[in-house]
Design an enzyme around this catalytic site. Sequence first.
Site, PDB file in Angstrom:
ATOM      1  N   GLU A  60      -5.448  -7.478   7.067  1.00 27.57           N
ATOM      2  CA  GLU A  60      -5.201  -9.095   7.366  1.00 27.57           C
ATOM      3  C   GLU A  60      -6.463  -9.665   6.281  1.00 27.57           C
ATOM      4  OE1 GLU A  60      -7.062 -10.269  10.925  1.00 27.57           O
ATOM      5  OE2 GLU A  60      -8.109  -8.602  11.108  1.00 27.57           O
ATOM      6  N   CYS A  70       0.953  16.020  -6.663  1.00 24.82           N
ATOM      7  CA  CYS A  70       0.932  15.027  -5.661  1.00 24.82           C
ATOM      8  C   CYS A  70       1.292  15.506  -4.184  1.00 24.82           C
ATOM      9  CB  CYS A  70       1.631  13.833  -6.057  1.00 24.82           C
ATOM     10  SG  CYS A  70       2.871  13.865  -7.101  1.00 24.82           S
ATOM     11  N   GLU A 108     -10.586  13.005  -6.739  1.00 19.52           N
ATOM     12  CA  GLU A 108      -9.942  13.267  -5.603  1.00 19.52           C
ATOM     13  C   GLU A 108     -10.340  14.869  -5.333  1.00 19.52           C
ATOM     14  OE1 GLU A 108      -5.481  11.021  -6.092  1.00 19.52           O
ATOM     15  OE2 GLU A 108      -5.679  12.879  -6.926  1.00 19.52           O
ATOM     16  N   LYS A 160      -1.481  18.254  -2.917  1.00 22.89           N
ATOM     17  CA  LYS A 160      -2.695  17.684  -3.020  1.00 22.89           C
ATOM     18  C   LYS A 160      -2.990  16.713  -1.928  1.00 22.89           C
ATOM     19  CE  LYS A 160      -3.341  14.243  -5.332  1.00 22.89           C
ATOM     20  NZ  LYS A 160      -2.984  13.332  -6.682  1.00 22.89           N
ATOM     21  N   TYR A 213      -8.644  10.435 -11.864  1.00 23.02           N
ATOM     22  CA  TYR A 213      -8.139  10.526 -10.676  1.00 23.02           C
ATOM     23  C   TYR A 213      -8.249  12.083 -10.082  1.00 23.02           C
ATOM     24  CZ  TYR A 213      -3.362  11.805 -11.823  1.00 23.02           C
ATOM     25  OH  TYR A 213      -2.219  12.666 -12.311  1.00 23.02           O
ATOM     26  N   CYS A 217       4.873  17.510  -9.249  1.00 22.19           N
ATOM     27  CA  CYS A 217       4.897  16.694  -8.115  1.00 22.19           C
ATOM     28  C   CYS A 217       4.859  17.423  -6.888  1.00 22.19           C
ATOM     29  CB  CYS A 217       5.760  15.638  -7.839  1.00 22.19           C
ATOM     30  SG  CYS A 217       5.219  14.556  -6.590  1.00 22.19           S
ATOM     31  N   HIS A 236      -3.737  -9.139  13.259  1.00 24.57           N
ATOM     32  CA  HIS A 236      -5.136  -9.032  13.653  1.00 24.57           C
ATOM     33  C   HIS A 236      -5.291  -7.925  14.867  1.00 24.57           C
ATOM     34  CE1 HIS A 236      -9.378 -10.011  14.352  1.00 24.57           C
ATOM     35  NE2 HIS A 236      -9.062  -9.978  15.741  1.00 24.57           N
TER      36      HIS A 236
END
Length: 450
Positions: free
Chosen positions: A444, A49, A183, A52, A179, A44, A439
């Site tokens: 939302e 991760c 990616e 990356k 993934y 990682c 908002h």
Amino acid sequence: MGQQYDYDLFTIGAGSGGVRASRVSAAHGARVAIAEEYRVGGTCVIRGCVPKKMLVYGAHFAEDLEDCQSFGWEIEGKRFHWQKLRDSVMSDVDRLEGLYGETLENHKVEIFRERAEITGPHEITLASGKVITAKYILIATGARPALLDFPGSEHAITSNEAFHLDELPKRVMIAGGGYIANEFAGIFNEFGSTVCLVNRGDQLLRQYDQALRDRLLQISLMKGINFHFNTTFKSITKNDDGSLHVELDGSPDIDVDCVMFATGRVPNTEGLGLENAGVEVGKKGEVVVDRFSKTNVDHIYAVGDVTDRVQLTPVAIREGQAFADSVFGKVEPYAVDHSCIASAVFSHPPIAAVGLTEGEARNSLGSIKVYQSDFRPMKNVVAGRNERSLIKMICDAEDERIVGIHMIAPEAAEMMQAAAVAVKAGLTKADFDATTAIHPTMAEELVLMR
């Protein structure tokens, strides 16, 4: 703790799971040592991760610099320097590695920066020849990129090497449909490379909801990424100019500057001496464990990717924490719940999901209700970018309990973290409906779907 051993715990592998388990065990009063043959921090922090995500951030500026003109900004002479980003990322990786080492040292965990092998019951031998004994042994050696085997496959790289490229390749071919493949396809595409993705099957990201997969494919094609489905590799040969000629089965031959394998990850169990201790391994080489991360040998445990349960960093950390608390803490032993785990794909745009897909929900529950919002984010409208987002909510028709949320949208992962808590807690559609929207936001849409 038993003083007949050199340590109460010896951890092999200083990645996310191993570091957490070692640190927490030491905090509980255990005498702990850890061995790492490469760099503290594991996949990682060093080659996964974290670096990356930094590349993903860098790639986002390509579209931001284009879109900002519609918001009144003038950008002249923009240029991208791969080496500068690469070096900045590696510099931060060095910083993080140092922090991980400091954390272990501050908790009085002894670090052996060399390979370790189990050589007998409660016995570990280091590469230097030093023999160590421990009451408990924890295997946390992670996983590595899977390699394809065909003539010329040695010319390909993996995600490990992608972070260290001397130059940004003009033409990139990526093997895989998961993934990591998607990616890096997005990253290289945003940096200006011509990208094609080769997949032996006919689907991307099989574990994600069909609607999200279709939307990502559509958007990726619009961005210029090419896809070759139902295609396999026959050979790679190097051309005189240093480029690569790729012969494919299922698609025409292609010349590229770089081929990258992103076809899954393999547990790192070779050479650990597991056979010396009688530790059971599975068909993929993974360490077989029970729900408490214990192997078939009472004093040996394993956490993280090496077990091939759920190959995600936060899962490895939770498993390491649970191990340390259960074995050395004054708590009732507990296991990590591997159900309903949220995940994300940092593609362009990103995908995030938690719970059951629509197909899974129909198969397991029968009667379901599906709510969705298909919209064009405000920023994309102003920028003139024809890219739509999609949010889906899957509910059990009987009580409208939310069993899955899936989204492809800018900052999808950031929105999903809070939504995942709601799904894990068993909230209903009515609970979301009763919540006032913030908002204007994309989030939302989660409380406005009807």
